[in-house]
Design an enzyme around this catalytic site. Structure first.
Site: not given
Lengths: 459, 459
Positions: B43, B72, B229, B233, B335
């Site tokens: 990302v 970073a 995960d 969410k 993605g």
């Protein structure tokens, strides 16, 4: 406006720190945000009802109470159950000119007096929430300029696709991306009619009558069935998606009144369904100066396309962008409650902005892309022809397509005694080339009739 | 922060009027907003690339140029094509502590050092855009409090469902409405696996291996297949939808590792498909104090449900609210590019806020509804049992359901030699009652095995 503006001190970085309530000249606490409502039809009455019923939640979400101080109506003497009669006024101009009104909701619709009222409200520094697609599509620039001058908000989530959040996603969520196309089913009436025609095999006229009886179509259905409503929404969507001013006049518009049960059956035969689509596209980078095309017309789309399954009076908007890929937003596209939901979402947002002394996004038209004329737009076409079933007919017809540079993808010939039906699906061609092809075909003796010409989209 | 804050004069109503660029101590114009990027994986590298590639558009949309001043990374010596090597630093703490950084993007993920870095950034007054669902779900309250103290923005559209705009619609578009349920397919890996199992009839293990080979599942798939995960969410979605703090620890979580090809076949037999769902629900007003329930588990949903058609690694979120009705948001859930789109949309929004000296919505947890325990949540269940094919077996089994107050909707019995298969679908029952029923069934001699127990949702 004194009661609505934050009182406070300036931080070092320029932000305003609120310092709590104060008492305004009329004795009420300064924390209350005053709301004027213009229009009390199906949407307006629902907004008025919810403003009262959800007052506690709305206050918690805004950070201050919202108070409905007036409702402008055309006829003040009509009883409206559940709404305080003292709120009604027939003097809309006086209501929006009130110095203590912070937020104005416009759900009258149409161009005038809505435009003058919104401009007066903005001129007095009020923020405006509107559901008025026709006005935004015709003269949005004037409204946005007035809002910018006043440093007030102009929000309009309810103007397109009812309760479906699509304005905010285009204006904010996707603002870091390059949107390349927006394809929407944005008119519930026509979707209901086409869906019914697909299911029942009935013609347009009968289905329209049925839709009118069921309350899905107006007595005068012109705005819906001729595509005016969808065209206004397309102009708004294209403006936001492409950061370019697009008005209703820029939109190529064809309604559904010419769609026949033969068209619907032809679509079925090639695995498609007919939908009235609002299509906004940005041309390819490779094709030179990038243009936008905006059009509303019936089209065949494959049954596997996400928009194909959008039935009844539902709406959906399909967005493609460079980074995000393919997104779809789906929900009820009209009706009092859904539209009121969108209006109240905007109301809370502009009220929050008001509390913070901030404004949300204004018009973004910096890209100023030219709008392409429909003649240059390319798409695929489906044609049905009645032809004489004689030797060489296919060769002759194929020659006509080739003369106009329209490449054929598939042909199907069905014998019918002395005649035959030819079904042709083309590769991508310009509207101009296709129109010229159809004109030439009609001149051929062996072509009895061109019974259906429709665009094929969504592939 | 001096370079980023608007310079200007205070209007009468407290809004700040910008007065144009000024020169800051380092000689650059004050109009530039400086961006620090934490993390440069799939990302982060896409974000860095797009910040350069779309610089002109981003500047036009924000109203000021954005400048990437540092990235970073854990290992500075890895070559990253297309990104200026001078930007990389391994000292993230120093980067976020830079006084000239206005906006910080965090795409490292995980709890630490992400939390400390975000808190440092906010402490210095920078606005933060993050994709970090795990951190928000575990300790969002700390981050929101720090953002409120700093009067800075904390935006996180990318944390849930990748590029699909869902955070902004919940936080803003639907904020005038009462959301009653949010049901999402929010994990692409598990949706890919379940979709494959449905299509190919293969088991979980084989399909996981295939997903890993194709890059749809990680080498260590635990976070996905065990539902961690999706649970993070779900906590974020429930917090926003119900204006209530919900953490990952509040979420009942079951993964898909126990889903068998028999479950999938059983679902097919009743016209359903198996999906891993994140379900956030507000209890009915009629049932007394309103509670929220938040759970992640595989469930059967009818093939006619809009979520049933969400295939492959796509995500979708289905929202029901009192006024808007049923909405669905659909798109790629993960993605590099889609997530970068969401990050950049947030970046432009917080940058616009910064230009105006404004902040967007903060945490809204005023409703503070209790979180219901899973035992009290009601849903329908599908059970498959292997039983002895003897007289009275159905009566005996029906009695067990009745004893536990679980009402049976349908039973199907398939003879298999000496044994029979019983397929039971119940009416709504609590999880506690269903668990007790299954325990009792297992004690019966005539019950050889309870081969499948799964919730049925979406009706």
């Amino acid at each position: 406006m004194t009661s609505a503006t934050p009182t406070g001190v300036l931080r070092g970085d320029g932000a305003v720190l609120a310092t709590g309530p104060e008492t305004s000249p009329d004795g009420s606490t300064a924390t209350t945000l005053r709301v004027a409502l213009l229009g009390c039809g199906v949407v307006g009455s629902e907004v008025a009802r919810l403003l009262t019923e959800q007052a506690v939640d709305l206050q918690a979400r805004v950070g201050r109470p919202l108070e409905l101080v007036g409702i402008a109506v055309r006829r003040g003497n009509r009883p409206r159950p559940g709404i305080d009669p003292a709120l009604f006024t027939t003097d809309a101009e006086a209501l929006v000119a009130r110095a203590d009104v912070d937020l104005v909701i416009e759900v009258i619709g149409g161009i005038e007096p809505a435009r003058s009222l919104i401009l007066t409200a903005l001129g007095h520094g009020a923020s405006v929430v509107t559901a008025n697609k026709a006005l935004l599509a015709q003269d949005g620039a004037t409204l946005f300029a007035a809002a910018a001058r006043a440093e007030a908000d102009l929000y309009f989530e309810a103007a397109v696709a009812g309760a479906i959040p699509i304005i905010r996603p285009l204006r904010e969520s996707l603002v870091g991306d390059e949107i390349t196309s927006v394809i929407g089913i944005v008119n519930g009436t026509t979707n209901f009619i086409l869906d019914k025609m697909d299911t029942d095999g009935a013609g347009f006229g009968d289905t329209l009558t049925e839709a009118q009886e069921l309350g899905y179509a107006e007595a005068d259905p012109t705005a819906d069935v001729e595509g005016f409503d969808a065209a206004a929404k397309a102009a708004i969507l294209a403006s936001l998606a492409f950061h370019t001013r697009v008005t209703a006049a820029d939109v190529h518009r064809e309604g559904i009144t010419e769609v026949t049960s033969t068209d619907i059956a032809s679509a079925k035969a090639i695995g498609c369904v007919v939908k009235l689509l609002a299509i906004c596209q940005l041309s390819d980078e490779a094709e030179g100066e990038r243009t936008v095309s905006v059009r509303v017309h019936p089209a065949m789309i494959p049954r596997s396309h996400p928009l194909a399954g959008v039935g009844g009076a539902y709406n959906a908007v399909f967005v493609e962008s460079r980074s995000a890929g393919r997104l779809m937003f789906y929900g009820p596209g009209a009706g009092g409650s859904p539209t009121a939901s969108a209006v109240l979402g905007d109301l809370v947002t502009v009220a929050r902005n008001r509390v913070r002394g901030a404004v949300g996004p204004g018009e973004s038209s910096y890209a100023a892309r030219p709008v392409a004329s429909i003649g240059t737009v390319t798409t695929r076409y489906h044609l049905s022809l009645e032809v004489a079933d004689v030797a060489g007919v296919l060769a002759r017809i194929a020659q006509v397509f080739a003369q106009h540079d329209v490449s054929i993808q598939t042909v199907r010939q069905n014998g019918r005694g002395e005649d035959a039906q030819l079904v042709v699906v083309t590769h991508r061609a310009t509207d101009a080339a296709l129109s010229a092809t159809v004109a030439s075909l009609r001149e051929l003796d062996m072509v009895r009739d061109v019974t259906s010409v429709m665009r094929v989209e969504g592939e």
